[in-house]
Design a protein around this motif. Structure first.
Motif, PDB file in Angstrom:
ATOM      1  N   GLY A   1       1.157  -1.191   0.201  1.00 48.98           N
ATOM      2  CA  GLY A   1      -0.166  -0.346   0.391  1.00 48.98           C
ATOM      3  C   GLY A   1       1.145   1.468  -0.222  1.00 48.98           C
ATOM      4  O   GLY A   1       1.833   1.436   0.539  1.00 48.98           O
ATOM      5  N   HIS A   2       0.369   1.698  -0.688  1.00 54.55           N
ATOM      6  CA  HIS A   2       0.819   3.409  -0.403  1.00 54.55           C
ATOM      7  C   HIS A   2       2.527   3.490  -1.419  1.00 54.55           C
ATOM      8  O   HIS A   2       3.130   3.959  -0.829  1.00 54.55           O
ATOM      9  CB  HIS A   2       1.267   4.042   0.759  1.00 54.55           C
ATOM     10  N   GLU A   3       2.444   2.928  -1.737  1.00 55.54           N
ATOM     11  CA  GLU A   3       3.976   2.052  -2.757  1.00 55.54           C
ATOM     12  C   GLU A   3       4.996   2.073  -2.397  1.00 55.54           C
ATOM     13  O   GLU A   3       5.914   2.400  -1.685  1.00 55.54           O
ATOM     14  CB  GLU A   3       4.451   3.266  -3.819  1.00 55.54           C
ATOM     15  N   THR A   4       4.760   1.392  -0.878  1.00 57.03           N
ATOM     16  CA  THR A   4       5.795   1.269   0.152  1.00 57.03           C
ATOM     17  C   THR A   4       6.360  -0.174  -0.064  1.00 57.03           C
ATOM     18  O   THR A   4       5.483  -1.358  -0.736  1.00 57.03           O
ATOM     19  CB  THR A   4       5.039   1.051   1.505  1.00 57.03           C
ATOM     20  N   ASP A   5       7.398  -0.611   0.512  1.00 55.64           N
ATOM     21  CA  ASP A   5       7.916  -2.255   0.959  1.00 55.64           C
ATOM     22  C   ASP A   5       8.017  -2.200   2.070  1.00 55.64           C
ATOM     23  O   ASP A   5       7.509  -3.509   1.727  1.00 55.64           O
ATOM     24  CB  ASP A   5       9.723  -1.847   0.518  1.00 55.64           C
ATOM     25  N   PHE A   6       7.238  -1.437   2.779  1.00 55.14           N
ATOM     26  CA  PHE A   6       6.737  -2.106   4.581  1.00 55.14           C
ATOM     27  C   PHE A   6       6.382  -1.854   4.965  1.00 55.14           C
ATOM     28  O   PHE A   6       6.053  -0.092   4.710  1.00 55.14           O
ATOM     29  CB  PHE A   6       8.772  -1.670   5.125  1.00 55.14           C
ATOM     30  N   ILE A   7       5.343  -2.575   5.595  1.00 50.38           N
ATOM     31  CA  ILE A   7       4.548  -2.046   6.170  1.00 50.38           C
ATOM     32  C   ILE A   7       4.834  -2.040   7.937  1.00 50.38           C
ATOM     33  O   ILE A   7       5.031  -3.790   8.689  1.00 50.38           O
ATOM     34  CB  ILE A   7       3.084  -2.822   5.849  1.00 50.38           C
ATOM     35  N   LEU A   8       5.708  -2.102   8.909  1.00 50.43           N
ATOM     36  CA  LEU A   8       6.123  -1.995   9.483  1.00 50.43           C
ATOM     37  C   LEU A   8       4.779  -2.159  10.549  1.00 50.43           C
ATOM     38  O   LEU A   8       3.638  -1.757  10.928  1.00 50.43           O
ATOM     39  CB  LEU A   8       7.061  -0.725  10.432  1.00 50.43           C
ATOM     40  N   SER A   9       5.295  -2.688  12.714  1.00 54.21           N
ATOM     41  CA  SER A   9       4.465  -2.352  13.306  1.00 54.21           C
ATOM     42  C   SER A   9       4.717  -1.028  13.722  1.00 54.21           C
ATOM     43  O   SER A   9       6.094  -0.489  14.095  1.00 54.21           O
ATOM     44  CB  SER A   9       5.530  -3.624  14.159  1.00 54.21           C
ATOM     45  N   ALA A  10       4.105  -1.020  15.113  1.00 51.39           N
ATOM     46  CA  ALA A  10       3.864   0.252  15.627  1.00 51.39           C
ATOM     47  C   ALA A  10       5.189   0.997  15.757  1.00 51.39           C
ATOM     48  O   ALA A  10       5.711   1.198  16.158  1.00 51.39           O
ATOM     49  CB  ALA A  10       2.537   0.933  16.227  1.00 51.39           C
ATOM     50  N   ARG A  11       5.319  -0.228  16.748  1.00 54.07           N
ATOM     51  CA  ARG A  11       6.836  -0.038  17.617  1.00 54.07           C
ATOM     52  C   ARG A  11       7.857  -0.121  16.390  1.00 54.07           C
ATOM     53  O   ARG A  11       9.163   0.356  17.030  1.00 54.07           O
ATOM     54  CB  ARG A  11       6.702  -2.174  18.602  1.00 54.07           C
ATOM     55  N   ALA A  12       8.491  -1.179  15.902  1.00 56.40           N
ATOM     56  CA  ALA A  12       9.443  -0.813  14.892  1.00 56.40           C
ATOM     57  C   ALA A  12       9.093   0.247  13.794  1.00 56.40           C
ATOM     58  O   ALA A  12      10.199   1.132  14.388  1.00 56.40           O
ATOM     59  CB  ALA A  12       8.622  -1.861  13.551  1.00 56.40           C
ATOM     60  N   TYR A  13       7.745   0.370  13.941  1.00 55.22           N
ATOM     61  CA  TYR A  13       7.855   1.875  12.667  1.00 55.22           C
ATOM     62  C   TYR A  13       8.458   3.828  13.719  1.00 55.22           C
ATOM     63  O   TYR A  13       9.468   3.811  13.607  1.00 55.22           O
ATOM     64  CB  TYR A  13       7.068   2.374  12.469  1.00 55.22           C
TER      65      TYR A  13
END
Length: 270
Positions: free
Chosen positions: A112-124
């Motif tokens: 989504g949103h041309e991303t490679d990563f959808i991180l957990s909120a903790r990682a982000y």
């Protein structure tokens, strides 16, 4: 004298062009230190860590591994062989982002949103400088750089018998604590009665299965491991041309009377 000056001017122009070319290449490769430019976002969860229902099939392990610093990926999922890979990710907003970023492990598929990563909120949040996580979360989607790095665990490689397995007719497994920079691309069992290795089927993610597995004896397994060194392998179909491929063979890794839901230590680290 005029010819010498023209030659000197041409030399200066050539040097300037070369500097621009090197600078452009450096930017394209993420400051020329192995990083690749991309984008990342995050998903919400009640405890800010992973999703136990991720596409890799890890279950609760996928929620808590690496202290919940996990991610869903799209191009890096690689039909499931990208599950368990570790990446160093850092964001690119100097006023908000730490220099080192954070290390994550792939436990899910997501795009989504041309991303490679959808991180957990903790990682982000751990991409941010101290006390600036709320401001970084407010961006929602950010530019990042990433590179493949070795996973490190205190544990050996462990083979967990999937809870949907049914002794002795249906055998499904998932490897966990997969260290190093290797992707598991094939899993085979030794069939003593016909003296051959037979491949398991990748069901989804990192879950492999076989109907009517060997019975009456411990199970010998072997794993095909693929690493391209930098292993950013990155959704580039040609990356495997330079890949390092090897087999890890483990005798008697699963006992004769194996049980669904039980994890068995291989005694090996990748």
């Amino acid at each position: 004298m005029m010819l010498g000056r023209r030659s000197y001017n041409a030399f200066i122009i050539m040097c300037i062009k070369l500097i621009f070319l090197v600078a452009a290449a450096s930017l394209a490769q993420g400051d020329n230190d192995g990083y690749i430019c991309s984008r990342a976002t995050y998903y919400g969860s009640p405890d800010c860590i992973g999703n136990p229902y991720g596409a890799c099939g890890y279950g609760e392990y996928g929620r808590t591994v690496y202290n919940g610093e996990v991610s869903g990926v799209s191009r890096l999922y690689k039909n499931g062989s990208g599950c368990g890979a570790c990446y160093q990710v850092r964001c690119k907003i100097p006023t908000h982002c730490s220099e080192e970023g954070t290390k994550i492990v792939v436990t899910d598929y997501g795009e989504g949103h041309e991303t490679d990563f959808i991180l957990s909120a903790r990682a982000y949040s751990n991409l941010a400088l101290p006390n600036l996580a709320p401001q970084l979360l407010a961006y929602g989607v950010i530019d990042v750089e990433y590179k493949r790095v070795p996973c490190t665990y205190a544990s050996n490689l462990v083979i967990k018998v999937h809870h949907h397995s049914h002794f002795p007719t249906y055998f499904a497994i998932l490897p966990i604590y997969q260290a190093g920079t290797y992707d598991i691309t094939d899993v085979q069992l030794w069939l003593e009665y016909c003296k051959e290795w037979r491949g398991m089927r990748r069901v989804y993610g990192t879950v492999w299965d076989m109907e009517n597995p060997p019975i009456g004896m411990p199970i010998n397994m072997r794993f095909q491991l693929v690493s391209d060194g930098a292993a950013n392998a990155n959704a580039n179909a040609n990356a495997n041309a330079n890949a390092d491929v090897k087999w890890l063979q483990i005798a008697n890794v699963i006992p004769t009377d194996w049980k669904a839901g039980v994890a068995y230590d291989t005694g090996f680290q990748l």
